[in-house]
Design an enzyme around this catalytic site. Structure first.
Site, short mmCIF file in Angstrom:
data_model
loop_
_atom_site.label_atom_id
_atom_site.label_comp_id
_atom_site.label_asym_id
_atom_site.label_seq_id
_atom_site.Cartn_x
_atom_site.Cartn_y
_atom_site.Cartn_z
N HIS A 162 41.40 29.83 41.26
CA HIS A 162 40.25 29.25 41.94
C HIS A 162 39.02 29.29 41.03
O HIS A 162 39.05 29.91 39.96
CB HIS A 162 39.94 30.00 43.24
N LYS A 166 34.38 32.15 43.39
CA LYS A 166 35.09 32.63 44.58
C LYS A 166 35.13 34.15 44.53
O LYS A 166 35.61 34.75 43.57
CB LYS A 166 36.50 32.05 44.64
#
Length: 258
Positions: A162, A166
């Site tokens: 990701h 995040k």
């Protein structure tokens, strides 16, 4: 407003998901849903702009959900655990439905959400894409086959990638995949460990790889997204689906009927 329209609110309008949901609502003809209010924390308002273009008019950004509590039926919340818990408690008090895409909840917070769902309708999902939810079902079936055949020396690895901003890791989706696998093994009285691997880099949208490795062979399942529009469309679909539910906790499996 038409009588059958669902009045929608979005929490975290300046976040990645908030912007993508707004994009979908602005570009696709969803006649049965009306974005009626948008919410954001004051410190996250960009360039002192307090209005956002929706369809052909400007929609005012609100800082307090109580100020607009009578203006929506369903809240979509992709914020953070603290804000979401505040919002769901307010939704409970005023009998509003909520679609939650926030991840990183503690076990205690998940218990509270489940209790609240006995009063109002809640959709809680770690991932709103159609593809990943189909993958959940495939993983469930593969795991059942491994249990049935008593596959020994099976190694299971989940690798997720990701964007670098995040915060939670492993991702909520990776944990959901792990839960699916472990529950099936536990049901068959098999103790199994899953290895999680997280990568946080650049602006990656999201990729999940599940590896089932045993002597001489490996099965690899992969799901990739090229943008967040699929998540946004899933969240809107969930909001429409939950609009006629009175209470209970649901997932995207329920929305998609899989």
């Amino acid at each position: 407003m038409k009588n059958n329209q669902i009045r929608l609110a979005i929490a975290g309008i300046n976040g990645r998901m908030g912007k993508n949901i707004l994009t979908v609502l602005n570009t696709e003809n969803e006649n049965n849903i009306l974005l009626n209010c948008i919410l954001e924390k004051k410190k996250k308002i960009l360039n002192n702009l307090d209005k956002i273009l929706y369809k052909s008019h400007l929609l005012k950004i609100n800082y307090n959900i109580i100020d607009v509590i009578d203006k929506f039926d369903v809240l979509i919340d992709f914020t953070n655990p603290f804000s979401t818990m505040e919002n769901i408690n307010i939704c409970k008090k005023y009998n509003k439905k909520i679609v939650i895409g926030t991840t990183g909840f503690t076990k205690e917070q998940k218990i509270i959400i489940t209790k609240i769902s006995k009063k109002i309708a809640v959709i809680l999902s770690s991932n709103f894409s159609q593809g990943i939810n189909i993958l959940f079902k495939i993983i469930e079936n593969i795991t059942k086959i491994f249990c049935k055949n008593k596959q020994k020396n099976l190694d299971i690895d989940i690798i997720e990638k990701h964007h670098k901003n995040k915060i939670d890791f492993p991702s909520g989706t990776a944990l959901s995949i792990g839960d699916i696998i472990l529950k099936i093994f536990k049901k068959n009285n098999i103790v199994k460990k899953i290895n999680f691997h997280s990568i946080r880099a650049a602006d990656l949208y999201g990729e999940h790889n599940i590896l089932f490795s045993f002597i001489g062979e490996q099965i690899e399942l992969t799901h990739k997204v090229s943008n967040r529009i699929s998540f946004a469309k899933g969240a809107i679909q969930a909001a429409i689906w939950i609009s006629n539910k009175n209470k209970g906790i649901y997932s995207m499996h329920d929305v998609l009927g899989i």
